[in-house]
Design a protein around this motif. Structure first.
Motif, PDB file in Angstrom:
ATOM      1  N   LYS A   1     -51.917 -30.667 -71.372  1.00 40.55           N
ATOM      2  CA  LYS A   1     -50.677 -30.276 -70.671  1.00 40.55           C
ATOM      3  C   LYS A   1     -49.901 -31.730 -70.511  1.00 40.55           C
ATOM      4  O   LYS A   1     -48.848 -31.531 -70.341  1.00 40.55           O
ATOM      5  CB  LYS A   1     -50.657 -30.153 -69.183  1.00 40.55           C
ATOM      6  N   LYS A   2     -50.325 -32.616 -71.357  1.00 36.40           N
ATOM      7  CA  LYS A   2     -49.782 -34.197 -71.539  1.00 36.40           C
ATOM      8  C   LYS A   2     -49.347 -34.591 -69.958  1.00 36.40           C
ATOM      9  O   LYS A   2     -48.175 -34.837 -69.801  1.00 36.40           O
ATOM     10  CB  LYS A   2     -48.616 -34.180 -72.237  1.00 36.40           C
ATOM     11  N   SER A   3     -50.454 -34.576 -69.271  1.00 40.47           N
ATOM     12  CA  SER A   3     -50.022 -34.821 -67.643  1.00 40.47           C
ATOM     13  C   SER A   3     -51.103 -35.879 -67.225  1.00 40.47           C
ATOM     14  O   SER A   3     -52.235 -35.476 -67.515  1.00 40.47           O
ATOM     15  CB  SER A   3     -49.804 -33.809 -67.020  1.00 40.47           C
ATOM     16  N   SER A   4     -50.806 -36.570 -66.122  1.00 41.17           N
ATOM     17  CA  SER A   4     -51.732 -37.296 -65.453  1.00 41.17           C
ATOM     18  C   SER A   4     -51.143 -37.271 -63.820  1.00 41.17           C
ATOM     19  O   SER A   4     -50.190 -37.154 -63.449  1.00 41.17           O
ATOM     20  CB  SER A   4     -51.707 -38.725 -65.931  1.00 41.17           C
ATOM     21  N   SER A   5     -52.459 -37.405 -62.862  1.00 35.74           N
ATOM     22  CA  SER A   5     -51.864 -37.573 -61.478  1.00 35.74           C
ATOM     23  C   SER A   5     -52.808 -38.815 -61.039  1.00 35.74           C
ATOM     24  O   SER A   5     -53.823 -39.308 -61.468  1.00 35.74           O
ATOM     25  CB  SER A   5     -52.327 -36.369 -60.757  1.00 35.74           C
ATOM     26  N   LEU A   6     -52.225 -39.533 -60.103  1.00 33.98           N
ATOM     27  CA  LEU A   6     -52.983 -40.621 -59.194  1.00 33.98           C
ATOM     28  C   LEU A   6     -52.841 -40.049 -58.137  1.00 33.98           C
ATOM     29  O   LEU A   6     -52.012 -39.970 -57.180  1.00 33.98           O
ATOM     30  CB  LEU A   6     -52.012 -41.849 -59.583  1.00 33.98           C
ATOM     31  N   LEU A   7     -54.030 -40.084 -57.403  1.00 38.15           N
ATOM     32  CA  LEU A   7     -54.429 -39.959 -55.961  1.00 38.15           C
ATOM     33  C   LEU A   7     -54.666 -41.133 -55.139  1.00 38.15           C
ATOM     34  O   LEU A   7     -55.638 -41.542 -55.615  1.00 38.15           O
ATOM     35  CB  LEU A   7     -55.136 -38.672 -55.713  1.00 38.15           C
ATOM     36  N   ILE A   8     -53.968 -41.389 -54.268  1.00 35.78           N
ATOM     37  CA  ILE A   8     -54.319 -42.476 -53.320  1.00 35.78           C
ATOM     38  C   ILE A   8     -54.680 -41.744 -51.812  1.00 35.78           C
ATOM     39  O   ILE A   8     -54.028 -41.047 -51.408  1.00 35.78           O
ATOM     40  CB  ILE A   8     -53.216 -43.497 -53.231  1.00 35.78           C
ATOM     41  N   THR A   9     -56.020 -41.833 -51.597  1.00 35.94           N
ATOM     42  CA  THR A   9     -56.506 -41.232 -50.564  1.00 35.94           C
ATOM     43  C   THR A   9     -56.338 -42.338 -49.374  1.00 35.94           C
ATOM     44  O   THR A   9     -56.651 -43.600 -49.376  1.00 35.94           O
ATOM     45  CB  THR A   9     -57.823 -40.916 -50.615  1.00 35.94           C
ATOM     46  N   ALA A  10     -56.198 -41.686 -48.008  1.00 29.42           N
ATOM     47  CA  ALA A  10     -56.340 -42.534 -46.873  1.00 29.42           C
ATOM     48  C   ALA A  10     -55.236 -43.725 -47.080  1.00 29.42           C
ATOM     49  O   ALA A  10     -55.827 -44.776 -46.797  1.00 29.42           O
ATOM     50  CB  ALA A  10     -57.598 -42.897 -46.431  1.00 29.42           C
ATOM     51  N   SER A  11     -53.942 -43.501 -47.190  1.00 24.27           N
ATOM     52  CA  SER A  11     -53.052 -44.493 -47.727  1.00 24.27           C
ATOM     53  C   SER A  11     -52.852 -45.649 -46.267  1.00 24.27           C
ATOM     54  O   SER A  11     -53.055 -45.216 -45.098  1.00 24.27           O
ATOM     55  CB  SER A  11     -51.700 -43.841 -47.800  1.00 24.27           C
ATOM     56  N   ARG A  12     -52.555 -46.867 -46.697  1.00 17.20           N
ATOM     57  CA  ARG A  12     -52.319 -47.750 -45.897  1.00 17.20           C
ATOM     58  C   ARG A  12     -50.800 -48.366 -46.082  1.00 17.20           C
ATOM     59  O   ARG A  12     -50.383 -48.223 -47.076  1.00 17.20           O
ATOM     60  CB  ARG A  12     -53.498 -48.885 -46.051  1.00 17.20           C
TER      61      ARG A  12
END
Lengths: 112, 112
Positions: free
Chosen positions: A69-80
């Motif tokens: 799909k030519k895609s990426s995701s970035l997940l940041i958990t429990a953000s500060r």
């Protein structure tokens, strides 16, 4: 020329919530990287995922890559609050040994 | 801690002046890069170098030149500064071509 396009352009969440940023790109890549930039400063390398990898973790960061799909995701958990910054998706195209192409970034605001 | 150091955080120059932006890295990296960052346009590559005395044009080399006499130092030169060169300039280096970059803190140049 720009390659990665981040979505959304801006994101506002509360501390403790998860933040997800997406990136789409157009050509074949060798690797994809995410960088963070605090206001008016230089960029900091967060994580690199190669084209033969599907998922990678680093601390509170999780990156996925879908080359079909030519895609990426970035997940940041429990953000500060300290995560408040701009996040850039960066691609290394196949056939370009050293050149990276930067997107225009997602501006993340984490409020208390 | 490894570092890329840019000589000035803020610089104000007059139109027509010759401007030198200096960048020094202490990581023994072969590859060094100069980008400019403008709102809405993201980061654009001006020049890069993969070895001492070697240089390659990036996407927007016009109006700029570079010098790499020593491995640790990569200088960006604006031969005759113009107002459209007002921008944030970012220097970066990398050990492996196309892998993670280490950025300096940036130089915000204003040409009046």
């Amino acid at each position: 020329s720009q390659q990665g396009e981040e979505d959304p352009q801006a994101l506002s969440i509360q501390e403790g919530e998860n933040a997800t940023m997406n990136c789409s790109y157009k050509t074949s890549i060798n690797n994809l990287q995410w960088y963070r930039q605090n206001s008016g400063r230089g960029l900091v390398h967060l994580i690199l995922i190669r084209s033969n990898e599907r998922e990678k973790h680093s601390g509170r960061l999780r990156v996925t890559l879908d080359t079909s799909k030519k895609s990426s995701s970035l997940l940041i958990t429990a953000s500060r609050a300290a995560d408040t910054a701009s996040y850039f998706c960066v691609t290394r195209d196949t056939g370009t040994a050293s050149k990276l192409t930067f997107g225009t970034g997602t501006r993340l605001q984490v409020t208390l | 801690d490894v570092k890329v150091t840019q000589s000035s955080r803020y610089l104000v120059k007059r139109t027509g002046e010759k401007v030198f932006l200096e960048c020094v890295q202490d990581m023994d990296h072969e590859n060094m890069f100069w980008y400019r960052q403008d709102p809405g346009l993201g980061l654009r590559l001006i020049y890069f170098s993969y070895d001492v005395k070697m240089k390659e044009k990036g996407d927007i080399p016009e109006g700029y030149s570079v010098s790499r006499e020593k491995k640790e130092r990569f200088s960006l030169i604006l031969e005759s500064a113009s107002t459209n060169q007002t921008s944030m300039y970012l220097c970066a280096s990398s050990l492996v071509q196309g892998d993670g970059y280490t950025f300096g803190s940036g130089t915000r140049l204003t040409v009046v």
